[in-house]
Design a protein around this motif. Structure first.
Motif, mmCIF file in Angstrom:
data_model
loop_
_atom_site.group_PDB
_atom_site.id
_atom_site.type_symbol
_atom_site.label_atom_id
_atom_site.label_comp_id
_atom_site.label_asym_id
_atom_site.label_seq_id
_atom_site.Cartn_x
_atom_site.Cartn_y
_atom_site.Cartn_z
ATOM 1 N N ALA A 1 14.696 -0.606 10.090
ATOM 2 C CA ALA A 1 14.294 -0.433 8.826
ATOM 3 C C ALA A 1 12.837 0.590 8.939
ATOM 4 N N ARG A 2 12.564 0.931 7.784
ATOM 5 C CA ARG A 2 11.243 2.064 7.603
ATOM 6 C C ARG A 2 10.054 1.358 6.824
ATOM 7 N N PRO A 3 9.462 0.405 7.187
ATOM 8 C CA PRO A 3 8.269 -0.120 6.336
ATOM 9 C C PRO A 3 7.150 1.000 5.875
ATOM 10 N N GLN A 4 6.480 0.815 5.008
ATOM 11 C CA GLN A 4 5.402 1.591 4.564
ATOM 12 C C GLN A 4 4.447 2.042 5.692
ATOM 13 N N LEU A 5 4.258 3.212 5.916
ATOM 14 C CA LEU A 5 2.996 3.695 6.862
ATOM 15 C C LEU A 5 1.853 3.319 6.404
ATOM 16 N N SER A 6 1.268 3.167 5.239
ATOM 17 C CA SER A 6 0.123 3.035 4.641
ATOM 18 C C SER A 6 0.196 2.091 3.620
ATOM 19 N N HIS A 7 -0.853 1.715 2.834
ATOM 20 C CA HIS A 7 -0.841 0.744 1.929
ATOM 21 C C HIS A 7 -0.333 1.459 0.628
ATOM 22 N N THR A 8 -0.190 2.606 0.426
ATOM 23 C CA THR A 8 0.382 3.187 -0.963
ATOM 24 C C THR A 8 1.734 3.864 -0.157
ATOM 25 N N ILE A 9 2.787 4.049 -1.240
ATOM 26 C CA ILE A 9 3.955 4.699 -0.926
ATOM 27 C C ILE A 9 3.862 6.261 -0.844
ATOM 28 N N PRO B 1 -6.709 1.037 1.407
ATOM 29 C CA PRO B 1 -6.150 1.767 -0.068
ATOM 30 C C PRO B 1 -7.146 2.544 -0.698
ATOM 31 N N SER B 2 -6.625 3.404 -1.319
ATOM 32 C CA SER B 2 -7.532 4.253 -2.101
ATOM 33 C C SER B 2 -8.269 3.680 -3.158
ATOM 34 N N HIS B 3 -9.161 4.345 -3.934
ATOM 35 C CA HIS B 3 -9.970 3.742 -4.884
ATOM 36 C C HIS B 3 -9.061 3.601 -5.993
ATOM 37 N N GLU B 4 -7.830 4.369 -6.283
ATOM 38 C CA GLU B 4 -7.065 4.329 -7.521
ATOM 39 C C GLU B 4 -6.383 2.973 -7.131
ATOM 40 N N THR C 1 5.253 9.784 -0.469
ATOM 41 C CA THR C 1 6.378 11.047 -0.657
ATOM 42 C C THR C 1 6.412 11.886 0.816
ATOM 43 N N GLU C 2 7.394 12.783 0.797
ATOM 44 C CA GLU C 2 7.503 13.511 2.118
ATOM 45 C C GLU C 2 6.200 14.567 2.199
ATOM 46 N N LYS C 3 5.860 15.129 0.872
ATOM 47 C CA LYS C 3 4.821 16.089 0.913
ATOM 48 C C LYS C 3 3.198 15.036 1.173
ATOM 49 N N ASN C 4 3.345 13.805 0.501
ATOM 50 C CA ASN C 4 1.867 13.025 0.847
ATOM 51 C C ASN C 4 2.085 12.556 2.361
ATOM 52 N N TRP C 5 3.158 12.466 2.956
ATOM 53 C CA TRP C 5 3.180 12.054 4.439
ATOM 54 C C TRP C 5 2.706 13.072 5.279
ATOM 55 N N PHE C 6 2.963 14.335 4.812
ATOM 56 C CA PHE C 6 2.407 15.649 5.784
ATOM 57 C C PHE C 6 1.154 15.619 5.765
#
Length: 257
Positions: A218-226, A84-87, A228-233
């Motif tokens: 089912a499409r679980p989260q790829l990372s520890h944060t949700i 997870p990120s620092h945030e 968006t399409e832009k963030n996924w790129f």
């Protein structure tokens, strides 16, 4: 959203042949063409295992044992799920050890009529299950040919352990080319008007069933944060950069040399 990638064939002899015959210079870290092609394939597979919800493995015959060794190697060198990120560091630490693995679907392409025989079907499922028994990839329990009415006479519990295997026959145009040979010259004119027995639904029908099953997974989260399409790129770009610089892949390449 469901991202779709179409990649070059893995461990492809045609790519190796093109590399050799076109005098393409290898990167300095690779001394042999076949090592370079194998490492390229591993990089692609490791990347897909990290950024995709569903990975479809297509094969034209059943089965190539080197394919399963390759999948297990790609799983072994797959990048770990980023922390997870620092945030988001204030979230509970229990999720930090969770590793992401995609759904894995085996698509048996150009399946023949005998491949749709229940006994052959059971043998294929059993073999894949045994070969992938130690994998963490989600290779079973999320796709079923029995539940989409491809085999209406078989009970849901016919297969002891149903893996994500889907049979795709020849296209209808290719199948029609075989019909006259099956019919024979002495067939009744009445029966010559009927389509030849194929032993399975049409190609278009099976494509529709496969698409429906894949899209409903089912499409679980790829990372520890949700994402968006832009963030996924941006996430995928970061993962690919990490794959190219992976120390595990570099060490594996040195072992192949």
């Amino acid at each position: 959203h469901l991202a779709v990638f179409l990649f070059q064939p893995i461990l492809s002899p045609s790519i190796l042949d093109h590399l050799i015959n076109n005098d393409r210079k290898l990167p300095p870290e690779y001394s042999l063409p076949h090592t370079y092609v194998e490492m390229q394939s591993l990089q692609i597979a490791a990347f897909l295992f990290t950024v995709c919800h569903v990975v479809i493995v297509v094969q034209d015959w059943f089965t190539d044992l080197s394919l399963y060794r390759f999948l297990q190697t790609a799983e072994m060198v797959k990048p770990s799920t980023p922390s997870p990120s620092h945030e988001s560091s204030s979230s509970s630490g229990s999720d930090e050890g969770t590793e992401y693995y995609p759904h894995l679907v085996f698509l048996q392409n150009k399946a023949r009529r005998e491949d749709f025989c229940p006994r052959k079907l059971r043998q294929m499922h059993l073999m894949i299950d045994q070969l992938m028994a130690h994998s963490h990839l989600r290779y079973k329990g999320t796709l079923s040919m029995l539940q989409c009415n491809v085999f209406p006479g078989l009970p849901p519990d016919f297969l002891d352990s149903e893996v994500n295997l889907f049979l795709m026959p020849f296209t209808d145009s290719e199948a029609e080319g075989e019909t006259p040979a099956r019919a024979g010259p002495t067939s009744s004119p009445l029966f010559s008007l009927l389509p030849g027995y194929r032993g399975h639904p049409s190609f278009q029908s099976l494509v529709s069933k496969l698409r429906s099953q894949v899209m409903s997974m089912a499409r679980p989260q790829l990372s520890h944060t949700i994402l968006t399409e832009k963030n996924w790129f941006h996430y995928a770009a970061r993962i690919w950069d990490g794959v190219k610089k992976s120390s595990a892949l570099a060490e594996y390449s040195r072992l192949l040399a």
